[in-house]
Design a protein around this motif. Structure first.
Motif, short mmCIF file in Angstrom:
data_model
loop_
_atom_site.label_atom_id
_atom_site.label_comp_id
_atom_site.label_asym_id
_atom_site.label_seq_id
_atom_site.Cartn_x
_atom_site.Cartn_y
_atom_site.Cartn_z
N SER A 1 -0.29 -6.38 -7.41
CA SER A 1 0.04 -6.18 -8.75
C SER A 1 0.28 -4.74 -9.55
N ASP B 1 5.49 -2.38 -11.71
CA ASP B 1 4.31 -3.44 -11.84
C ASP B 1 4.55 -3.98 -13.31
N ARG C 1 9.49 -10.30 -8.53
CA ARG C 1 8.24 -10.40 -7.78
C ARG C 1 7.17 -11.58 -8.37
N ASN D 1 3.50 -11.75 -8.61
CA ASN D 1 2.19 -11.38 -8.31
C ASN D 1 0.98 -12.38 -7.81
N ASN E 1 1.73 -12.45 -4.22
CA ASN E 1 1.83 -11.32 -3.60
C ASN E 1 3.20 -11.10 -2.89
#
Length: 113
Positions: free
Chosen positions: A30, A53, A71, A73, A76
Motif C-alpha cells: 500500500s 499510494d 490498484r 491494496n 496487494n
C-alpha cells in the motif's frame, strides 16, 4: 523476499481489450507507487503507467485514453485495463514497485489479427 506475479496476457485482435493483473507479496504494497512497463522485441523496456499510494495516475502518451491503471491494496494487486489495443502494444508487460529492482516474469500481450 518480494515476489511479483503478472497475469492476464494473451492473444487479442486489434481493437480488443485485456486486463492485466500483478499480485505482489513480501512488500508493504500500500505504500508503494506501482508501475507497469512493457518491452517489445528488440526494444528497451518502457514505462506504460504508474499509480501512487494515493491513487494518482500517470500514463505514457501511447497509453493515455486507452489504458487504465488501478490498484486494490486489500489484494496487494495492481491492474492494467487495456482497450482499443493496437499491434504496437504487442510486448511483454511487467509490473514494478517504483524505485526498486524487483521484477516478475512478465505476461505476454500479442495484438494480431
Amino acid at each position: 523476499q518480494v515476489h511479483l506475479v503478472e497475469s492476464g496476457g494473451g492473444l487479442v485482435q486489434p481493437g480488443g481489450s485485456l486486463t492485466l493483473s500483478c499480485a505482489a507479496s513480501g512488500i508493504i504494497f500500500s505504500i508503494y507507487t506501482m508501475a507497469w512497463y512493457r518491452q517489445a522485441p528488440g526494444k528497451q523496456r518502457e514505462l506504460v503507467a504508474s499509480i501512487t499510494d494515493g491513487d494518482r495516475t500517470v500514463y505514457a502518451a501511447s497509453a493515455k485514453g486507452r489504458f487504465t491503471i488501478s490498484r486494490d491494496n486489500a489484494k496487494n494487486t495492481v491492474y492494467l485495463q487495456m482497450n482499443s489495443l493496437k499491434s504496437a502494444d504487442t510486448a511483454v508487460y511487467f509490473c514494478n514497485p517504483w524505485g526498486t529492482a524487483v521484477w516478475g516474469q512478465g505476461t505476454q500481450v500479442t495484438v494480431s489479427s
